[in-house]
Structures are given as C-alpha cells and as structure tokens.
Design a protein around this motif. Structure first.
Motif, PDB file in Angstrom:
ATOM      1  N   GLY A 108      -8.715 -21.105  33.315  1.00 56.55           N
ATOM      2  CA  GLY A 108      -7.463 -20.923  32.594  1.00 56.55           C
ATOM      3  C   GLY A 108      -6.679 -19.706  33.007  1.00 56.55           C
ATOM      4  N   THR A 109      -7.310 -18.802  33.765  1.00 58.81           N
ATOM      5  CA  THR A 109      -6.585 -17.637  34.254  1.00 58.81           C
ATOM      6  C   THR A 109      -5.908 -17.973  35.577  1.00 58.81           C
ATOM      7  OG1 THR A 109      -8.468 -16.760  35.515  1.00 58.81           O
ATOM      8  CG2 THR A 109      -8.281 -16.093  33.199  1.00 58.81           C
ATOM      9  N   VAL A 110      -4.978 -17.125  35.965  1.00 60.30           N
ATOM     10  CA  VAL A 110      -4.323 -17.301  37.262  1.00 60.30           C
ATOM     11  C   VAL A 110      -5.363 -17.246  38.376  1.00 60.30           C
ATOM     12  CG1 VAL A 110      -2.696 -16.261  38.891  1.00 60.30           C
ATOM     13  CG2 VAL A 110      -2.090 -16.433  36.460  1.00 60.30           C
ATOM     14  N   GLY A 111      -6.243 -16.252  38.319  1.00 52.22           N
ATOM     15  CA  GLY A 111      -7.270 -16.100  39.344  1.00 52.22           C
ATOM     16  C   GLY A 111      -8.293 -17.218  39.338  1.00 52.22           C
ATOM     17  N   GLY A 112      -8.463 -17.889  38.190  1.00 54.24           N
ATOM     18  CA  GLY A 112      -9.387 -19.008  38.117  1.00 54.24           C
ATOM     19  C   GLY A 112      -8.778 -20.308  38.593  1.00 54.24           C
ATOM     20  N   THR A 113      -7.474 -20.292  38.826  1.00 56.17           N
ATOM     21  CA  THR A 113      -6.760 -21.495  39.265  1.00 56.17           C
ATOM     22  C   THR A 113      -6.392 -21.439  40.732  1.00 56.17           C
ATOM     23  OG1 THR A 113      -5.823 -21.740  37.036  1.00 56.17           O
ATOM     24  CG2 THR A 113      -4.746 -22.960  38.827  1.00 56.17           C
ATOM     25  N   VAL A 114      -5.860 -20.294  41.156  1.00 49.54           N
ATOM     26  CA  VAL A 114      -5.364 -20.176  42.527  1.00 49.54           C
ATOM     27  C   VAL A 114      -6.201 -19.211  43.359  1.00 49.54           C
ATOM     28  CG1 VAL A 114      -3.737 -18.292  42.154  1.00 49.54           C
ATOM     29  CG2 VAL A 114      -3.168 -20.074  43.803  1.00 49.54           C
ATOM     30  N   PHE A 141       8.247 -16.662  37.731  1.00 48.12           N
ATOM     31  CA  PHE A 141       7.935 -15.337  37.183  1.00 48.12           C
ATOM     32  C   PHE A 141       6.740 -14.764  37.919  1.00 48.12           C
ATOM     33  CE2 PHE A 141      10.065 -17.677  33.883  1.00 48.12           C
ATOM     34  CZ  PHE A 141      10.892 -16.748  33.272  1.00 48.12           C
ATOM     35  N   GLU A 142       6.722 -13.462  38.053  1.00 47.34           N
ATOM     36  CA  GLU A 142       5.551 -12.815  38.641  1.00 47.34           C
ATOM     37  C   GLU A 142       4.443 -12.740  37.613  1.00 47.34           C
ATOM     38  OE1 GLU A 142       4.349  -9.023  41.466  1.00 47.34           O
ATOM     39  OE2 GLU A 142       6.275  -8.993  40.407  1.00 47.34           O
ATOM     40  N   VAL A 143       3.231 -13.050  38.032  1.00 49.60           N
ATOM     41  CA  VAL A 143       2.052 -12.982  37.172  1.00 49.60           C
ATOM     42  C   VAL A 143       0.969 -12.214  37.911  1.00 49.60           C
ATOM     43  CG1 VAL A 143       2.520 -15.078  35.838  1.00 49.60           C
ATOM     44  CG2 VAL A 143       1.327 -15.263  38.034  1.00 49.60           C
ATOM     45  N   SER A 144      -0.151 -11.993  37.234  1.00 45.03           N
ATOM     46  CA  SER A 144      -1.284 -11.326  37.874  1.00 45.03           C
ATOM     47  C   SER A 144      -2.503 -12.218  37.786  1.00 45.03           C
ATOM     48  CB  SER A 144      -1.573  -9.975  37.191  1.00 45.03           C
ATOM     49  OG  SER A 144      -2.097 -10.187  35.888  1.00 45.03           O
ATOM     50  N   ALA A 145      -3.512 -11.906  38.570  1.00 48.05           N
ATOM     51  CA  ALA A 145      -4.701 -12.747  38.630  1.00 48.05           C
ATOM     52  C   ALA A 145      -5.416 -12.837  37.292  1.00 48.05           C
ATOM     53  CB  ALA A 145      -5.658 -12.209  39.691  1.00 48.05           C
ATOM     54  N   VAL A 146      -5.296 -11.832  36.439  1.00 49.16           N
ATOM     55  CA  VAL A 146      -6.036 -11.833  35.171  1.00 49.16           C
ATOM     56  C   VAL A 146      -5.252 -12.472  34.048  1.00 49.16           C
ATOM     57  CG1 VAL A 146      -7.351  -9.794  35.824  1.00 49.16           C
ATOM     58  CG2 VAL A 146      -5.190  -9.517  34.582  1.00 49.16           C
ATOM     59  N   ASP A 147      -4.007 -12.867  34.269  1.00 51.07           N
ATOM     60  CA  ASP A 147      -3.213 -13.480  33.196  1.00 51.07           C
ATOM     61  C   ASP A 147      -3.852 -14.807  32.778  1.00 51.07           C
ATOM     62  OD1 ASP A 147      -1.395 -11.454  33.110  1.00 51.07           O
ATOM     63  OD2 ASP A 147       0.105 -12.460  34.347  1.00 51.07           O
ATOM     64  N   ASP A 148      -3.882 -15.020  31.467  1.00 51.53           N
ATOM     65  CA  ASP A 148      -4.489 -16.240  30.901  1.00 51.53           C
ATOM     66  C   ASP A 148      -3.382 -17.234  30.599  1.00 51.53           C
ATOM     67  OD1 ASP A 148      -5.940 -18.179  29.657  1.00 51.53           O
ATOM     68  OD2 ASP A 148      -6.892 -16.846  28.195  1.00 51.53           O
ATOM     69  N   LEU A 149      -3.422 -18.397  31.260  1.00 52.74           N
ATOM     70  CA  LEU A 149      -2.420 -19.439  31.050  1.00 52.74           C
ATOM     71  C   LEU A 149      -3.005 -20.653  30.345  1.00 52.74           C
ATOM     72  CD1 LEU A 149      -0.660 -19.377  34.551  1.00 52.74           C
ATOM     73  CD2 LEU A 149      -0.083 -18.064  32.501  1.00 52.74           C
ATOM     74  N   ALA A 150      -4.212 -20.519  29.824  1.00 51.01           N
ATOM     75  CA  ALA A 150      -4.862 -21.667  29.175  1.00 51.01           C
ATOM     76  C   ALA A 150      -4.076 -22.093  27.942  1.00 51.01           C
ATOM     77  CB  ALA A 150      -6.293 -21.316  28.785  1.00 51.01           C
TER      78      ALA A 150
END
Length: 286
Positions: free
Chosen positions: A21-27, A277-286
């Motif tokens: 669900g995080t950016v880093g967990g997706t990309v 939008f700019e995001v970071s690897a730890v952002d939660d998008l779930a």
C-alpha cells in the motif's frame, strides 16, 4: 510482444519492495524521486429534462475528461499528493457522482493506465533510459481472461415461458458454447505456461516491449499475449533493462506511480497532460 521466460529479470525489484500500500511497496524503493499520476474521470452532461430510457439514463449532451480537482472544486475537498478518491468525492460507495447541473462523473479506473496517457509518458521515459528498446512489462497473473478462470454464462431474455423444444435447443447451445470456451481457456493457459515473477504481494507474467511500441496509443489493438489477441490490460509494472525507472499501476489503485531520477519526475510534474503530485517512497496510498 513476446513472453519473457527469464523472470530473474525482475529479481532486482524484490529487495526494493516495502510495505503493502505504500509507494515503495508498489513501485519500489531506492529511487531519487517519485510522482503519482491521478487517473482521469469520465464525465457526461445529461439532459435531465428529457425522459430517461429503460435503464434510467438521460440523453448525453456532451462528454469530457475531468480531473480530481474538478470534482474537489464542487465537493469542497482538497487534492493533495496522497489523497484517496473517497475524500475527493465525499462518498464511501462506488457509485457515480451526479451534480445538479446535469454532470455525471464516473469513478477513476483501477489497475488501468489509459494508453493515451502512457503514450504521453513515454516522451519523458525515453529521455531517461539508455535502453528504450529493451523493456519488461509485468501483467498481474490474477486477471481472469489471462489465467483461464473466466466463466461463460448462457441465458435467455424473454418474457415468454420456454417451450420444451426451445429449452432443449438452449441447453444444446449452452453445452456446445461451454465446451468451446473451455477449449479456448485451456489453450490460453498452455500458451502462457511458465514461471512467474513473484514479488511480495503479487505474481506477474512478464512480456518484452519497447517504448516506441507504447508511444502509439493504439498498441493494444495488435498486442498478443500467448495465443490471446484481444486483451485489455495496461502494465502493472514497466521498467527498462538499465533499471533507470519504474512505472507501476497497482491492480486496485486509481493512480499510476513513476519512480526514477529527479529530472524525469520533474518533467512528469511539469507536464499539464497529467494531474500529478510528488510523493515519497514511504507515503501510504492504501
């Protein structure tokens, strides 16, 4: 578009995957910058002064592609980098939005990055890789039309009661159609047999593709996966052989993520064809 048998080409992503669900967990983590591209919305303005049809739909006067910010302007929400659709829409259900001035706005597509937007993105991706002719596309193994699990249903729509002869004819047709469908599904599964890339949260079929192919928004018309020609899937993951960047459209996500060098992300954010939008690897998008 050929199947990639060597799934180790995706092994470099495994240690980069962070929490689900995080950016880093997706990309994937470890890139300089990240961008989130919100999927556009299909909107129609109805003539509600005209009678509705049998499905409750009014004649459409015009259609347009809306941004999340267009909806937010009407709901009073604020669109920010990690905003979920339900916050923008003000709704927890998955129904269309209907406004008093006749506009009906659909939900953002999940797991699908419009080929026209992907084509636009290739302009920036091409400048950010040394291997534009050597890409890997990953498709989720769970799509029913790619894993042989699709089901054929045969029905009868008529107000009259079936006669014995009609019932027999329908049963015969259904039996024949089901057998043909099963044979086609078995052939599809056989043509796509082989290893899958196993990432922490999904398994993927890998295909070889190039950026010039994806730069043509009609590429899906001739794309073939195994023996299956008419498939309607855009990449869940896409990366070049030099690993300079990754594009990810998670199956259940209503936005697409781009990870890569700062210059690439700056170009994406500056491109007004995207609502990004700019995001970071730890952002939660779930």
């Amino acid at each position: 578009m050929d199947k990639v048998e060597d799934v180790s080409r995706g092994a470099w992503l495994i240690p980069r995957m962070q929490a689900f669900g995080t950016v880093g967990g997706t990309v994937g983590s470890g890139f300089e910058s990240y961008a989130r591209i919100l999927h556009p919305l299909e909107a129609d303005r109805e003539d509600r002064s005209a009678p509705a049809d049998e499905f409750g739909e009014h004649p459409v006067l015009e259609s347009a592609a809306w941004r999340w910010s267009d909806v937010a302007a009407r709901t009073g929400a604020t669109v920010r980098a990690d905003v979920p659709w339900r916050t923008v829409s003000g709704r927890d259900d998955e129904t269309e939005l209907r406004f008093d001035d006749g506009w009906r706005v659909g939900l953002p597509e999940e797991g699908w990055f419009d080929p026209r937007h992907l084509a636009a993105l290739t302009e920036h991706l091409t400048r950010a890789t040394t291997t534009p002719l050597d890409l890997v596309m990953a498709l989720w193994d769970g799509w029913g039309d790619l894993n042989g699990s699709s089901t054929l249903v045969v029905g009868w729509q008529d107000s009259a009661t079936l006669t014995a002869t009609e019932r027999s004819e329908l049963d015969e047709y259904a039996t024949h159609a089901a057998a043909e469908h099963r044979r086609a599904q078995d052939a599809l599964v056989a043509s796509l047999a082989g290893p899958r890339l196993e990432l922490p949260f999904r398994e993927y079929l890998l295909l070889a593709v190039t950026l010039p192919e994806l730069a043509d928004p009609t590429w899906m018309a001739d794309a073939r996966v195994g023996t299956y020609l008419d498939f309607g899937h855009t990449p869940q993951l896409l990366w070049p052989e030099d690993h300079a960047w990754v594009v990810a459209t998670e199956v259940d996500a209503d936005s697409t993520l781009v990870a890569g060098p700062r210059g690439l992300i700056a170009d994406v954010l500056a491109d007004d064809r995207f609502e990004a939008f700019e995001v970071s690897a730890v952002d939660d998008l779930a």
